[in-house]
Structure formats: structure tokens, C-alpha cells
Design a protein around this motif. Structure first.
Motif, PDB file in Angstrom:
ATOM      1  N   THR A 241      15.421   9.599 -11.703  1.00 47.67           N
ATOM      2  CA  THR A 241      16.757   9.328 -12.246  1.00 47.67           C
ATOM      3  C   THR A 241      17.426  10.620 -12.708  1.00 47.67           C
ATOM      4  O   THR A 241      18.613  10.860 -12.450  1.00 47.67           O
ATOM      5  CB  THR A 241      16.641   8.353 -13.419  1.00 47.67           C
ATOM      6  N   GLY A 242      16.644  11.459 -13.402  1.00 50.25           N
ATOM      7  CA  GLY A 242      17.212  12.723 -13.847  1.00 50.25           C
ATOM      8  C   GLY A 242      17.618  13.616 -12.682  1.00 50.25           C
ATOM      9  O   GLY A 242      18.655  14.271 -12.692  1.00 50.25           O
ATOM     10  N   GLY A 243      16.788  13.634 -11.598  1.00 53.47           N
ATOM     11  CA  GLY A 243      17.132  14.446 -10.420  1.00 53.47           C
ATOM     12  C   GLY A 243      18.394  13.973  -9.735  1.00 53.47           C
ATOM     13  O   GLY A 243      19.226  14.789  -9.302  1.00 53.47           O
ATOM     14  N   LEU A 244      18.537  12.656  -9.627  1.00 52.28           N
ATOM     15  CA  LEU A 244      19.750  12.124  -9.005  1.00 52.28           C
ATOM     16  C   LEU A 244      20.992  12.477  -9.808  1.00 52.28           C
ATOM     17  O   LEU A 244      22.040  12.843  -9.251  1.00 52.28           O
ATOM     18  CB  LEU A 244      19.623  10.607  -8.868  1.00 52.28           C
ATOM     19  N   LEU A 245      20.875  12.376 -11.122  1.00 49.27           N
ATOM     20  CA  LEU A 245      22.022  12.704 -11.970  1.00 49.27           C
ATOM     21  C   LEU A 245      22.400  14.174 -11.846  1.00 49.27           C
ATOM     22  O   LEU A 245      23.578  14.536 -11.724  1.00 49.27           O
ATOM     23  CB  LEU A 245      21.723  12.348 -13.419  1.00 49.27           C
ATOM     24  N   VAL A 246      21.392  15.062 -11.857  1.00 52.77           N
ATOM     25  CA  VAL A 246      21.670  16.502 -11.733  1.00 52.77           C
ATOM     26  C   VAL A 246      22.257  16.823 -10.367  1.00 52.77           C
ATOM     27  O   VAL A 246      23.214  17.599 -10.210  1.00 52.77           O
ATOM     28  CB  VAL A 246      20.381  17.299 -11.995  1.00 52.77           C
ATOM     29  N   GLY A 247      21.665  16.221  -9.300  1.00 53.10           N
ATOM     30  CA  GLY A 247      22.183  16.476  -7.945  1.00 53.10           C
ATOM     31  C   GLY A 247      23.606  16.001  -7.767  1.00 53.10           C
ATOM     32  O   GLY A 247      24.438  16.683  -7.163  1.00 53.10           O
ATOM     33  N   THR A 248      23.901  14.818  -8.297  1.00 52.83           N
ATOM     34  CA  THR A 248      25.270  14.300  -8.195  1.00 52.83           C
ATOM     35  C   THR A 248      26.258  15.202  -8.921  1.00 52.83           C
ATOM     36  O   THR A 248      27.366  15.493  -8.432  1.00 52.83           O
ATOM     37  CB  THR A 248      25.330  12.890  -8.777  1.00 52.83           C
ATOM     38  N   GLY A 249      25.857  15.703 -10.097  1.00 54.02           N
ATOM     39  CA  GLY A 249      26.737  16.595 -10.844  1.00 54.02           C
ATOM     40  C   GLY A 249      27.004  17.890 -10.102  1.00 54.02           C
ATOM     41  O   GLY A 249      28.137  18.378 -10.054  1.00 54.02           O
ATOM     42  N   LEU A 250      25.953  18.481  -9.475  1.00 58.86           N
ATOM     43  CA  LEU A 250      26.138  19.715  -8.712  1.00 58.86           C
ATOM     44  C   LEU A 250      27.034  19.493  -7.493  1.00 58.86           C
ATOM     45  O   LEU A 250      27.854  20.352  -7.140  1.00 58.86           O
ATOM     46  CB  LEU A 250      24.770  20.247  -8.283  1.00 58.86           C
ATOM     47  N   TYR A 251      26.888  18.326  -6.855  1.00 60.97           N
ATOM     48  CA  TYR A 251      27.703  18.033  -5.663  1.00 60.97           C
ATOM     49  C   TYR A 251      29.175  17.988  -6.016  1.00 60.97           C
ATOM     50  O   TYR A 251      30.020  18.604  -5.365  1.00 60.97           O
ATOM     51  CB  TYR A 251      27.242  16.700  -5.056  1.00 60.97           C
ATOM     52  N   PHE A 252      29.514  17.264  -7.082  1.00 62.11           N
ATOM     53  CA  PHE A 252      30.913  17.197  -7.489  1.00 62.11           C
ATOM     54  C   PHE A 252      31.425  18.548  -7.951  1.00 62.11           C
ATOM     55  O   PHE A 252      32.590  18.897  -7.728  1.00 62.11           O
ATOM     56  CB  PHE A 252      31.075  16.156  -8.609  1.00 62.11           C
ATOM     57  N   LEU A 253      30.580  19.373  -8.541  1.00 59.29           N
ATOM     58  CA  LEU A 253      31.000  20.708  -8.979  1.00 59.29           C
ATOM     59  C   LEU A 253      31.325  21.588  -7.789  1.00 59.29           C
ATOM     60  O   LEU A 253      32.313  22.326  -7.781  1.00 59.29           O
ATOM     61  CB  LEU A 253      29.884  21.336  -9.833  1.00 59.29           C
ATOM     62  N   LEU A 254      30.526  21.508  -6.714  1.00 58.84           N
ATOM     63  CA  LEU A 254      30.794  22.284  -5.503  1.00 58.84           C
ATOM     64  C   LEU A 254      32.083  21.840  -4.831  1.00 58.84           C
ATOM     65  O   LEU A 254      32.858  22.658  -4.313  1.00 58.84           O
ATOM     66  CB  LEU A 254      29.614  22.147  -4.543  1.00 58.84           C
TER      67      LEU A 254
END
Length: 265
Positions: A241-254
Motif C-alpha cells: 500500500t505504501g509503495g502504491l501511494l509513493v508511486g502514484t505521487g511520483l507519477y503525478f509529480l512527473l
């Protein structure tokens, strides 16, 4: 007065004159060899009394001690003892109609034998006191008084005296302060005596305590292996769950960074 002073001075001088002669004569006394090797039985140690009041027991260590102080043939001897024969006042409160007993014996006294003692009871009816003037004879030959059931008229202070039959020596005196309360005067049930607000607060505390117990108390019901698997699965789930949240945040930031990048002509 002068005659007495002169007599005292003369007596002192005479004693001082004869003292060296007396010591010299004692130094010439020969102690027989049998007395030199003689041994005596002596109590070398003892334990405190087993009770602070009334008749108790103590254990003595008895040894044969020779002239050189060597101990031999030591043995333990149990004997009776009385540290203090007055045991003070004990308070009891019972409701009307409930059976109750007043017992004057102790474990140590039962070990000696109940027939070795004489018991006498006295009662100060209706009051709690230790003033011996207010007590009257209460006829019962036993070491126990049974109230079955207890009545309001039984309230008061009971005094028990325990004597040795051989010597008539008092070895114990105990006071029992007894209060007998009617049911319609005082409610001894604590829950029934609470106000509605106190009952509500108690229920809320009980509910919180039950929730904590249900959460924490469930753990011991699992075995060690099942508990380990349960913790492992929780850890994996938390990590994914933590990995998905971090990955989603990085994707939107890019994506935001790409939109704000200047276009080359």
C-alpha cells in the motif's frame, strides 16, 4: 556522721589490704581435670515468636558446649511463647440475617490442643469499646460464638480471654467490635447505590475496557505460528500500500513537471 565516715574509711583500707592476699589464694586454687573437660547444655539461638500477640511458638537451638566453646549434639526444640497477650480490637460489619462467627483461636493454639485452654467471653452490648468496666459475662464455654443468623441485638463488643488450664495464666485477650446493619437502612450492594450518572460513567468505562480487551485479548488465542503469519501478511500489505501511494505521487509529480517544461522552438 563522723563515726560512720571513719568506719567506712577503715573498712575500705582493710579490704584494700586483704585484696592482694585474696587474689593470691585464688590463683593457687586448682581446677579439677574433670571440670575442665565438662560440657553444658545451652540454648545458643532462638527464633522470634510466631505471633505478635497471644500464644505462639518459637524454635530454640540447644547444643552441648564444652570449655573451649565447641558446640556438639545440637538439636531444635519447639516451645510456647507469648510476646503480648493483648491483641487489640477487630471490627466487623454484617447485615441482619447473615450467619457470622467470632473465633478466638489461632493455628498455633489449635496445634497445642483446644482442651488445654479455658475460654471466657464478655459482652459490651450495643457499643464499640475496650473499656473493661462496661463488659458483662457472656455465657458460652466454647472458643467460638456462632450467630445464625445475626440480629441487631447482637451488635456490640465481644471480649475473649484465653487462659491455660494448668496455671490459669491469661495468654490472649481479643476484642471483636460487631456492627449489625439492617437492610432497609444501608444498601451494601455498591452497584445499586450508584446514581444514574455514575452508572452511565461506569458503563462507558466498561465499554472502553471491553473494546481494548477484545482487540488486545484476541492475540493470545492464536498460536505462535499463526500469529507470525498474521504479522507477516500485515507487513506485506502495509508495504504494498505504501509503495502504491509513493508511486502514484511520483507519477503525478512527473506529469506536472512535463506540462510546465518550456517548449523548444
Amino acid at each position: 556522721m563522723k563515726t560512720l565516715e571513719n568506719s567506712f574509711i577503715c573498712g575500705t583500707l582493710a579490704f584494700g589490704f586483704h585484696l592482694p592476699l585474696l587474689m593470691a589464694s585464688l590463683s593457687k586454687v586448682k581446677i579439677p581435670e574433670q571440670l575442665k573437660s565438662a560440657a553444658g547444655t545451652v540454648v545458643v539461638s532462638t527464633t522470634p515468636c510466631s505471633v505478635t500477640c497471644g500464644l505462639g511458638v518459637k524454635v530454640d537451638e540447644i547444643c552441648e558446649v564444652n570449655s573451649k566453646g565447641k558446640r556438639t549434639f545440637c538439636k531444635l526444640h519447639r516451645s510456647d511463647c507469648v510476646a503480648n497477650w493483648i491483641c487489640g480490637l477487630r471490627h466487623f460489619t454484617v447485615p441482619v440475617g447473615k450467619p457470622f462467627e467470632l473465633n478466638c483461636l489461632t493455628y498455633e493454639m489449635i496445634g497445642v490442643g483446644t482442651q488445654a485452654f479455658r475460654y471466657s467471653w464478655r459482652l459490651a452490648s450495643g457499643i464499640i469499646t475496650t473499656d473493661d468496666v462496661l463488659f458483662k459475662l457472656f455465657k458460652t464455654p466454647s472458643y467460638v460464638i456462632k450467630l445464625s443468623p445475626a440480629k441487631e441485638s447482637d451488635a456490640g463488643t465481644y471480649r475473649c480471654d484465653v487462659q491455660l488450664k494448668k496455671t490459669f495464666k491469661i495468654v490472649k485477650r481479643l476484642y471483636f467490635g460487631l456492627k449489625v446493619i439492617p437492610h432497609d437502612v444501608v444498601e451494601l450492594n455498591f452497584q445499586k447505590s450508584l446514581t444514574p450518572e455514575q452508572k452511565l460513567a461506569a458503563h462507558e468505562k466498561a465499554g472502553i475496557r471491553w473494546n481494548i480487551t477484545s482487540i488486545v485479548g484476541g492475540w493470545p488465542r492464536y498460536s505462535g505460528q499463526r500469529r507470525a503469519w498474521f504479522v507477516f501478511l500485515i507487513g506485506i500489505g502495509s508495504g504494498v500500500t505504501g509503495g502504491l501511494l509513493v508511486g502514484t505521487g511520483l507519477y503525478f509529480l512527473l506529469q506536472v513537471c512535463k506540462k510546465n517544461r518550456p517548449v523548444e522552438e
